[in-house]
Design a protein around this motif. Structure first.
Motif, mmCIF file in Angstrom:
data_model
loop_
_atom_site.group_PDB
_atom_site.id
_atom_site.type_symbol
_atom_site.label_atom_id
_atom_site.label_comp_id
_atom_site.label_asym_id
_atom_site.label_seq_id
_atom_site.Cartn_x
_atom_site.Cartn_y
_atom_site.Cartn_z
ATOM 1 N N MET A 1 0.829 -1.205 0.000
ATOM 2 C CA MET A 1 0.000 0.000 0.000
ATOM 3 C C MET A 1 0.867 1.260 0.000
ATOM 4 S SD MET A 1 -2.894 1.529 -0.088
ATOM 5 C CE MET A 1 -4.381 0.741 0.512
ATOM 6 N N ALA A 2 1.979 1.230 0.729
ATOM 7 C CA ALA A 2 2.870 2.395 0.771
ATOM 8 C C ALA A 2 3.402 2.717 -0.619
ATOM 9 C CB ALA A 2 4.025 2.138 1.741
ATOM 10 N N VAL A 3 3.768 1.692 -1.372
ATOM 11 C CA VAL A 3 4.251 1.912 -2.739
ATOM 12 C C VAL A 3 3.138 2.486 -3.610
ATOM 13 C CG1 VAL A 3 5.038 0.739 -4.844
ATOM 14 C CG2 VAL A 3 6.108 0.208 -2.642
ATOM 15 N N VAL A 4 1.929 1.956 -3.478
ATOM 16 C CA VAL A 4 0.797 2.465 -4.273
ATOM 17 C C VAL A 4 0.498 3.912 -3.907
ATOM 18 C CG1 VAL A 4 -1.676 2.212 -4.708
ATOM 19 C CG2 VAL A 4 -0.197 0.197 -4.695
ATOM 20 N N MET A 5 0.561 4.248 -2.614
ATOM 21 C CA MET A 5 0.331 5.624 -2.189
ATOM 22 C C MET A 5 1.398 6.552 -2.769
ATOM 23 S SD MET A 5 -2.405 5.824 -0.267
ATOM 24 C CE MET A 5 -2.200 7.315 0.701
ATOM 25 N N ALA A 6 2.654 6.092 -2.741
ATOM 26 C CA ALA A 6 3.753 6.886 -3.295
ATOM 27 C C ALA A 6 3.572 7.067 -4.808
ATOM 28 C CB ALA A 6 5.087 6.200 -2.995
ATOM 29 N N TYR A 7 3.200 5.991 -5.473
ATOM 30 C CA TYR A 7 2.947 6.012 -6.920
ATOM 31 C C TYR A 7 1.826 7.003 -7.241
ATOM 32 C CZ TYR A 7 1.484 4.036 -11.477
ATOM 33 O OH TYR A 7 1.140 3.855 -12.797
ATOM 34 N N SER A 8 0.721 6.912 -6.503
ATOM 35 C CA SER A 8 -0.444 7.766 -6.755
ATOM 36 C C SER A 8 -0.149 9.231 -6.459
ATOM 37 C CB SER A 8 -1.624 7.285 -5.909
ATOM 38 O OG SER A 8 -1.959 5.951 -6.222
ATOM 39 N N ALA A 9 0.736 9.466 -5.484
ATOM 40 C CA ALA A 9 1.094 10.844 -5.128
ATOM 41 C C ALA A 9 2.002 11.482 -6.173
ATOM 42 C CB ALA A 9 1.770 10.876 -3.763
ATOM 43 N N GLY A 10 2.621 10.653 -7.021
ATOM 44 C CA GLY A 10 3.506 11.181 -8.054
ATOM 45 C C GLY A 10 4.969 11.164 -7.691
ATOM 46 N N GLN B 1 23.833 13.923 1.877
ATOM 47 C CA GLN B 1 22.554 14.458 2.360
ATOM 48 C C GLN B 1 21.390 13.657 1.774
ATOM 49 O OE1 GLN B 1 22.220 18.831 2.131
ATOM 50 N NE2 GLN B 1 24.424 18.886 1.727
ATOM 51 N N ILE B 2 20.482 13.238 2.656
ATOM 52 C CA ILE B 2 19.351 12.398 2.252
ATOM 53 C C ILE B 2 18.054 13.047 2.717
ATOM 54 C CG2 ILE B 2 18.274 10.122 2.460
ATOM 55 C CD1 ILE B 2 21.062 8.986 3.094
ATOM 56 N N SER B 3 17.077 13.089 1.832
ATOM 57 C CA SER B 3 15.761 13.614 2.197
ATOM 58 C C SER B 3 14.897 12.489 2.745
ATOM 59 C CB SER B 3 15.071 14.221 0.969
ATOM 60 O OG SER B 3 13.717 14.507 1.264
ATOM 61 N N GLY B 4 14.304 12.704 3.909
ATOM 62 C CA GLY B 4 13.434 11.692 4.493
ATOM 63 C C GLY B 4 12.225 12.310 5.152
ATOM 64 N N GLU B 5 11.058 12.224 4.511
ATOM 65 C CA GLU B 5 9.824 12.752 5.099
ATOM 66 C C GLU B 5 9.133 11.628 5.860
ATOM 67 O OE1 GLU B 5 8.461 15.956 4.917
ATOM 68 O OE2 GLU B 5 10.394 16.550 4.128
ATOM 69 N N ASP B 6 9.159 11.727 7.178
ATOM 70 C CA ASP B 6 8.713 10.685 8.093
ATOM 71 C C ASP B 6 7.205 10.432 7.944
ATOM 72 O OD1 ASP B 6 8.568 8.978 10.195
ATOM 73 O OD2 ASP B 6 9.386 10.337 11.686
ATOM 74 N N ILE B 7 6.817 9.337 7.265
ATOM 75 C CA ILE B 7 5.408 9.026 7.048
ATOM 76 C C ILE B 7 4.979 7.919 7.993
ATOM 77 C CG2 ILE B 7 3.681 8.191 5.403
ATOM 78 C CD1 ILE B 7 4.734 10.891 4.608
ATOM 79 N N ASN B 8 4.102 8.249 8.968
ATOM 80 C CA ASN B 8 3.573 7.214 9.847
ATOM 81 C C ASN B 8 2.131 7.496 10.283
ATOM 82 O OD1 ASN B 8 3.827 9.179 11.912
ATOM 83 N ND2 ASN B 8 5.901 8.484 12.388
ATOM 84 N N SER B 9 1.487 8.476 9.655
ATOM 85 C CA SER B 9 0.123 8.842 10.017
ATOM 86 C C SER B 9 -0.704 9.054 8.754
ATOM 87 C CB SER B 9 0.123 10.132 10.846
ATOM 88 O OG SER B 9 -1.179 10.656 10.985
ATOM 89 N N SER B 10 -1.996 8.804 8.858
ATOM 90 C CA SER B 10 -2.866 8.909 7.691
ATOM 91 C C SER B 10 -3.050 10.341 7.208
ATOM 92 C CB SER B 10 -4.242 8.312 8.017
ATOM 93 O OG SER B 10 -4.833 8.972 9.123
ATOM 94 N N ARG B 11 -2.744 11.331 8.048
ATOM 95 C CA ARG B 11 -2.904 12.731 7.631
ATOM 96 C C ARG B 11 -1.735 13.233 6.784
ATOM 97 N NH1 ARG B 11 -6.952 15.896 9.153
ATOM 98 N NH2 ARG B 11 -8.184 15.309 10.979
ATOM 99 N N GLN B 12 -0.620 12.536 6.808
ATOM 100 C CA GLN B 12 0.583 13.060 6.163
ATOM 101 C C GLN B 12 0.568 12.861 4.646
ATOM 102 O OE1 GLN B 12 2.899 10.904 9.396
ATOM 103 N NE2 GLN B 12 4.397 12.364 8.641
ATOM 104 N N LYS B 13 1.096 13.859 3.948
ATOM 105 C CA LYS B 13 1.231 13.781 2.501
ATOM 106 C C LYS B 13 2.549 13.098 2.145
ATOM 107 C CE LYS B 13 -1.333 18.057 1.547
ATOM 108 N NZ LYS B 13 -1.229 19.421 0.956
#
Length: 421
Positions: free
Chosen positions: A55-64, A347-359
């Motif tokens: 699901m995480a991959v599909v969400m990432a895919y759908s987000a672009g 340098q690595i970008s990491g947006e911490d995704i662990n909640s349903s509200r996060q983009k």
């Protein structure tokens, strides 16, 4: 897509991947609108998240997103599913693991660093784990997962003492473990405990004003206007996660027990990272004002001693720094980028995704000063591919450091490998 979405949450990874294959065959994914944005820090249910790896991959895919990276606490057991899901949708992926490590033997001893709950302990990540090393990573962290569960059970006792007057009780095996992927190699975190508690409170008081009043009047927690509006909204689809955010921010200190045996020495983790050909990264948090993840109170962290921090992590042998552009101010980010350049740190970008509200999308990455974080992600992908074939060809191998001593030239080389089809 909606027709298949529930199947991406099925019990086994085989069922989830099969559901994704059916979605692709049916054309249910829709047309992908690819951006340049990347994210290398997506949590899944193998630590804490609303999302299975598929699901995480599909969400990432759908987000672009152009690429996506899995990053679970103390567990890499979701990585193979994540990789396979990425292959199915045609998206490049990276894999890694996040852990806490003790720095009590360093000059950072006694300081509140990037861990909101405890001094002398840091969060760090191993990025770009070669796929041949997944089993070794699981074996290394398995004992720490078990030690963590010993402490989890003690914190459950604290929760039950605190909520006993209200008739609320949590059972670790029946209420917490089913929320996790522990039986499949996942970890159980403080968020699992608090999510179980959130569910119990919601069951008792329902969604709406009664629940908000319980936290305000009985538990004496401070609710922001925004959060109170969320909790008074009975139709709020993120309700349990909003309660969790409140508990993680304002209640955790009442039930928290310091982590000790489950936190390896930072030098041991770095040595292990080098052994398996991964990239060790310090996770910069920075002083927090309004928490982007909704579960951190305003608090000071590394900024007052940032030069000492970089002296220390460089001396310890860290390869990189990972940070969230959306979480910090421009002043904080400018300082971090300047220090990374000074110490030749990746340098690595990491947006911490662990909640349903996060983009999943970080719009700040569209700004010119952060373009290098997109480039570095493709370099990370190039490293992972090269090191999977041969550990001696990784980005921080002796050969790579000799051929490209400057990190920026090394990024350019590995970026080309990452972009190769």
């Amino acid at each position: 897509m909606q027709r298949f979405t529930g199947y991406l949450d099925k019990q086994t990874k085989e069922e989830r991947l099969q559901a994704l294959s059916l979605m692709i065959k049916d054309g249910a994914l829709g047309e992908r609108k690819v951006t340049e944005e990347v994210n290398n820090h997506i949590h899944t249910k193998y630590s804490f998240s609303p999302y299975t790896p598929t699901m995480a991959v599909v969400m990432a895919y759908s987000a672009g997103l152009s690429t996506a990276g899995i990053m679970d606490h103390d567990s890499i057991s979701g990585a193979e599913e994540f990789i396979k899901a990425g292959e199915l949708v045609g998206m490049s992926t990276t894999i890694g693991i996040e852990c806490r490590a003790s720095v009590s033997s360093t000059e950072l001893n006694g300081r509140r660093i990037n861990n909101p709950d405890q001094n002398s302990v840091i969060y760090m990540a191993l990025h770009g784990v070669p796929h041949t090393q997944i089993k070794k990573v699981s074996e290394f962290f398995a004992p720490y997962i078990e030690k963590r569960n010993e402490r989890n059970k003690k914190m459950i006792e604290n929760i039950n003492k605190l909520f006993q007057p209200y008739g609320i009780n949590i059972d670790f095996e029946n209420d917490v473990v089913p929320l996790s992927e522990y039986k499949n190699g996942g970890s159980i975190t403080e968020r699992h405990l608090l999510y179980a508690l959130a569910n119990k409170v919601i069951d008792k008081y329902g969604k709406g004003k009664a629940c908000a009043d319980f936290f305000k009047n009985d538990m004496k927690l401070v609710l922001s206007q925004k959060l109170e509006e969320y909790l008074c909204d009975e139709e709020n689809i993120h309700y349990a996660y909003d309660v969790l955010g409140l508990l993680k921010s304002d209640l955790i200190s009442r039930i928290y027990i310091d982590a000790t045996e489950e936190c390896p020495d930072v030098r041991d983790v770095i040595a292990f990272s080098k052994q398996i050909g991964a990239i060790s990264a310090y996770a910069y948090l920075g002083d927090v004002g309004d928490s982007v993840t909704g579960d951190k109170k305003a608090q000071k962290f590394e900024d007052d001693y940032i030069d000492l921090l970089f002296d220390t992590i460089s001396g310890l042998g860290f390869d990189a720094v990972t940070y969230m552009p959306s979480r910090n101010t421009k002043q904080q980010l400018s300082k971090i980028m300047e220090l990374c350049d000074k110490f030749n740190l990746f340098q690595i970008s990491g947006e911490d995704i662990n909640s349903s509200r996060q983009k999943f999308i970080c719009e700040k990455l569209r700004e010119p000063e952060f373009k290098h974080l997109c480039d570095s992600t493709w370099a990370l992908i190039g490293h992972e591919r090269a090191a999977t074939k041969n550990l001696e060809d990784g980005m921080f191998s002796e050969k790579a450091k000799k051929n490209y001593p400057d990190i920026k030239s090394r990024v350019e080389y590995f970026k080309k490998l990452g972009l190769e089809k």
